[in-house]
Scaffold this motif. Sequence first.
Motif, mmCIF file in Angstrom:
data_model
loop_
_atom_site.group_PDB
_atom_site.id
_atom_site.type_symbol
_atom_site.label_atom_id
_atom_site.label_comp_id
_atom_site.label_asym_id
_atom_site.label_seq_id
_atom_site.Cartn_x
_atom_site.Cartn_y
_atom_site.Cartn_z
ATOM 1 N N GLY A 41 -0.533 29.805 3.008
ATOM 2 C CA GLY A 41 -1.409 30.631 3.719
ATOM 3 C C GLY A 41 -2.573 29.762 4.692
ATOM 4 N N ILE A 42 -2.430 28.370 4.846
ATOM 5 C CA ILE A 42 -2.980 27.618 5.798
ATOM 6 C C ILE A 42 -2.195 27.087 6.846
ATOM 7 N N VAL A 43 -1.143 26.597 6.463
ATOM 8 C CA VAL A 43 -0.034 26.037 7.404
ATOM 9 C C VAL A 43 1.128 27.219 7.390
ATOM 10 N N PRO A 44 1.947 27.191 8.353
ATOM 11 C CA PRO A 44 2.987 28.298 8.513
ATOM 12 C C PRO A 44 3.952 28.192 7.314
ATOM 13 N N ASP A 45 4.585 29.417 6.700
ATOM 14 C CA ASP A 45 5.308 29.468 5.272
ATOM 15 C C ASP A 45 6.465 28.495 5.865
ATOM 16 N N ALA A 46 6.887 28.499 7.001
ATOM 17 C CA ALA A 46 8.212 27.668 7.093
ATOM 18 C C ALA A 46 7.901 26.121 6.723
ATOM 19 N N VAL A 47 6.680 25.946 7.096
ATOM 20 C CA VAL A 47 6.375 24.242 6.646
ATOM 21 C C VAL A 47 6.093 24.254 5.171
ATOM 22 N N VAL A 48 5.582 25.188 4.366
ATOM 23 C CA VAL A 48 5.551 25.138 3.067
ATOM 24 C C VAL A 48 6.735 25.071 2.270
ATOM 25 N N LYS A 49 7.588 25.970 2.736
ATOM 26 C CA LYS A 49 8.907 25.928 2.099
ATOM 27 C C LYS A 49 10.192 24.996 2.424
ATOM 28 N N ASN A 50 9.971 24.042 3.540
ATOM 29 C CA ASN A 50 10.971 23.259 3.934
ATOM 30 C C ASN A 50 10.708 22.215 2.870
ATOM 31 N N THR A 51 11.912 21.895 2.554
ATOM 32 C CA THR A 51 12.350 20.642 1.495
ATOM 33 C C THR A 51 12.970 19.331 2.425
ATOM 34 N N ASN A 52 13.218 19.623 3.594
ATOM 35 C CA ASN A 52 14.086 18.439 4.156
ATOM 36 C C ASN A 52 13.405 17.519 4.818
ATOM 37 N N LYS A 53 13.366 16.240 4.276
ATOM 38 C CA LYS A 53 12.459 15.268 4.772
ATOM 39 C C LYS A 53 13.181 14.130 5.686
ATOM 40 N N ASN A 54 14.596 14.519 5.938
ATOM 41 C CA ASN A 54 15.401 13.392 6.987
ATOM 42 C C ASN A 54 14.782 13.689 8.223
ATOM 43 N N GLU A 55 14.957 12.642 8.882
ATOM 44 C CA GLU A 55 14.421 12.481 10.300
ATOM 45 C C GLU A 55 15.340 12.208 11.229
ATOM 46 N N ASN A 56 16.346 12.939 11.235
ATOM 47 C CA ASN A 56 17.906 12.487 11.849
ATOM 48 C C ASN A 56 17.672 12.036 13.354
ATOM 49 N N ALA A 57 17.293 13.078 13.925
ATOM 50 C CA ALA A 57 16.953 12.879 15.371
ATOM 51 C C ALA A 57 16.146 11.490 15.790
ATOM 52 N N ARG A 58 15.071 11.392 14.871
ATOM 53 C CA ARG A 58 14.135 10.306 15.267
ATOM 54 C C ARG A 58 14.851 9.044 14.952
ATOM 55 N N VAL A 59 15.586 9.077 13.584
ATOM 56 C CA VAL A 59 16.277 7.634 13.385
ATOM 57 C C VAL A 59 17.409 7.252 13.985
ATOM 58 N N THR A 60 18.155 8.277 14.614
ATOM 59 C CA THR A 60 19.412 7.956 15.048
ATOM 60 C C THR A 60 18.839 7.529 16.718
ATOM 61 N N GLU A 61 18.007 7.920 17.119
ATOM 62 C CA GLU A 61 17.351 7.133 18.381
ATOM 63 C C GLU A 61 16.919 5.801 18.182
ATOM 64 N N LEU A 62 16.292 5.765 17.006
ATOM 65 C CA LEU A 62 15.570 4.428 16.665
ATOM 66 C C LEU A 62 16.752 3.382 16.673
ATOM 67 N N GLU A 63 17.706 3.721 15.915
ATOM 68 C CA GLU A 63 18.817 2.766 15.767
ATOM 69 C C GLU A 63 19.525 2.614 16.930
ATOM 70 N N ARG A 64 19.464 3.424 17.975
ATOM 71 C CA ARG A 64 20.450 3.145 19.175
ATOM 72 C C ARG A 64 19.584 2.230 19.845
ATOM 73 N N LEU A 65 18.064 2.346 20.060
ATOM 74 C CA LEU A 65 17.358 1.400 20.536
ATOM 75 C C LEU A 65 17.110 0.093 20.156
ATOM 76 N N MET A 66 17.241 -0.014 18.605
ATOM 77 C CA MET A 66 17.374 -1.334 17.994
ATOM 78 C C MET A 66 18.519 -2.303 18.244
ATOM 79 N N TYR A 67 19.491 -1.329 18.190
ATOM 80 C CA TYR A 67 21.049 -1.963 18.316
ATOM 81 C C TYR A 67 21.148 -2.548 19.613
ATOM 82 N N SER A 68 20.679 -2.019 20.708
ATOM 83 C CA SER A 68 20.706 -2.206 22.215
ATOM 84 C C SER A 68 19.804 -3.710 22.390
ATOM 85 N N ALA A 69 18.609 -3.649 21.547
ATOM 86 C CA ALA A 69 17.689 -4.597 21.803
ATOM 87 C C ALA A 69 18.290 -5.727 21.046
ATOM 88 N N GLN A 70 18.823 -5.852 19.910
ATOM 89 C CA GLN A 70 19.320 -6.980 19.248
ATOM 90 C C GLN A 70 20.487 -7.670 20.167
#
Length: 625
Positions: free
Chosen positions: A540-569
């Motif tokens: 009732g404080i935050v949107p219901d979609a946030v309360v019900k979400n159980t997915n903690k993965n951050e695929n978009a962020r992690v995939t981009e981070l891996e690409r940047l780190m791979y190129s950097a090394q």
Amino acid sequence: MSGIFGVFNRDGKAVTQGDLDAMHQVFAQWFDDDHGIWCEGNVGLGHTMLWNTPESKLESLPCVDGPIGHRLVITADVRLDNRAELIETLKIQHALETVTDSHLLLLAYRKWGDGSPKYLLGDFAYVIWDECEQKIFCARDQLGIKPLYYHQSNDLLVFSNDIRPLLAHTGVPSGHDSLRALYYLYDESHSRRTFHRAIRKLPCASTVSFTSQSVSEQIFWRAENCAEVKFETEQEYADALLILLKQAVSDRTRSAFPVVSHLSGGLDSSCISVLAARELKGAKWPLTTFNWVPAPEGLDDPEYFEWGLARKVAEQEGITLTNVALSQDFVSNAYRTQALMVNNTQYLWYENVVLGEAGDLGSRTILSGWGGDELISNNGVAFYAHLFWRVNPLKAIRQLYALAGGRIQYSKRFLKLIYRTVVIPVLPQKLYLRAMGMGQFSWDYLRYATPKFNRFAQGNAPEPGHVSRVGVRSRQLALLNQGHIVERIESWAADALPRGVEHRYPLLDRRIVEFALGLPSDMYCNNGRGRHIFRLAISGIVPDAVVKNTNKNENARVTELERLMYSAQNAWAQSPESGASSDYIDREKLLQAIENTRNQWDKMAPQDKLEALLVIYRSIVLWHL
């Protein structure tokens, strides 16, 4: 938020103005809303002010209190949250808004002495010169939000809340701490050591007193001693938690400048952002929020939870949401300039971008949900293992059977639940890592070390950090004591202070931490749904979609981070600077590892990619040390 520093010549020699001026100048190049230096005999204290709370504008530090012979002199980096309670207890006859935090600290010390920090609520690091006792008294808050560093020898004490002013004092020797470097390579924190052999940090919830002849350290708060929390109904627990959440956010939005917040769309940051937005509604500056995930583009689905949930929160509250992105140049540069020597060990470079954006807005406060996952919004994953192995195995089986569907046709699902929640948690560490899908990179830390560093590691290497996986409270305590929570706090402080910004962590409010550690275990896991009591509290404080979400993965962020780190090394391997071996890392082994990773990249399991990148990254950073 301030720069504090000082010198105590334990051998009795006079402290010079020059000693203190050099330390002040480090802070003054970052900020200087006000400053002061007090110097007398063999003691000198200094302060460089950066205003934040309204009452901070009333401060004049260092502050001297009392008659000659019984004077107390204080310098402090502090935000007290129980100001009204202290004013009443200390019988101060002044209006709340006219009393400074440093005055409260001095009066608390006069009343309770070395035990005074246990009566304080808030974030603090402060130092008091006690003239009568001829001692320096130092204190750091319960969760370690404010750092305090010092160099100590038989003749000298030098202190500050940042490492760089310590290095400006000519009496502080140079040189690396090899043991801290080893811990870093193992991805382990250390409660006392820094990367400087001659500089230590005061642990959380601790005080230390220095005289010319002695050193005395005390712990004034222990998480293990938190009392049990008892209510009659589940809803009562949730209501009590919501009251604490509102108070913690309210205390941390107390600023004379704009306030910004992280907003990932997860439970923690969404709760903080909503409560902060409502607290600041009608204020001169509304809340602005930042998301670490780059904005969707091209074929990206904007409704995907990594983007969609944060946007729903922002739309609900009518607040600005900004997605930040890392550049390849920034990440590549981080491989060469990671500031280990100022105690910054983090690779979460998004926060550097947020700091820049916050500074452009004139903000001096960033709200973060860091620490929630480990404590009050813990997923309760250790609940069923505890129930099965230590309480009532039949009850655990019945609950898991019901969770799987409660019918014979769901027996395969039931067995998987038993394996995941009851068997895996009690496996030895290496088997546990394999069962969780973590590859070989999770434990072979010395693969690129020099022979000399390998020899040093024999007998000095830390035991792999073991976090209890049986029992919610034991897991929370293990995560809290492991040190990774405060390590990120210290790293972010090292980046934020030179920019004139501080992080505040509502979910690490001591009241919330004690509440979290006192809750019954089943408040964290209900019918298989983790973070149960937190979800219930913010429904009732935050949107219901946030309360019900159980997915903690951050695929978009992690995939981009891996690409940047791979190129950097790969870019680092081709650079002329990757020359001879260092004291710690063998260049040839490291370059070969980078080549092997490049050749095997497309065949590597997803869970191994980031782990491999991080092991190589830490090795490169240590090579530069």
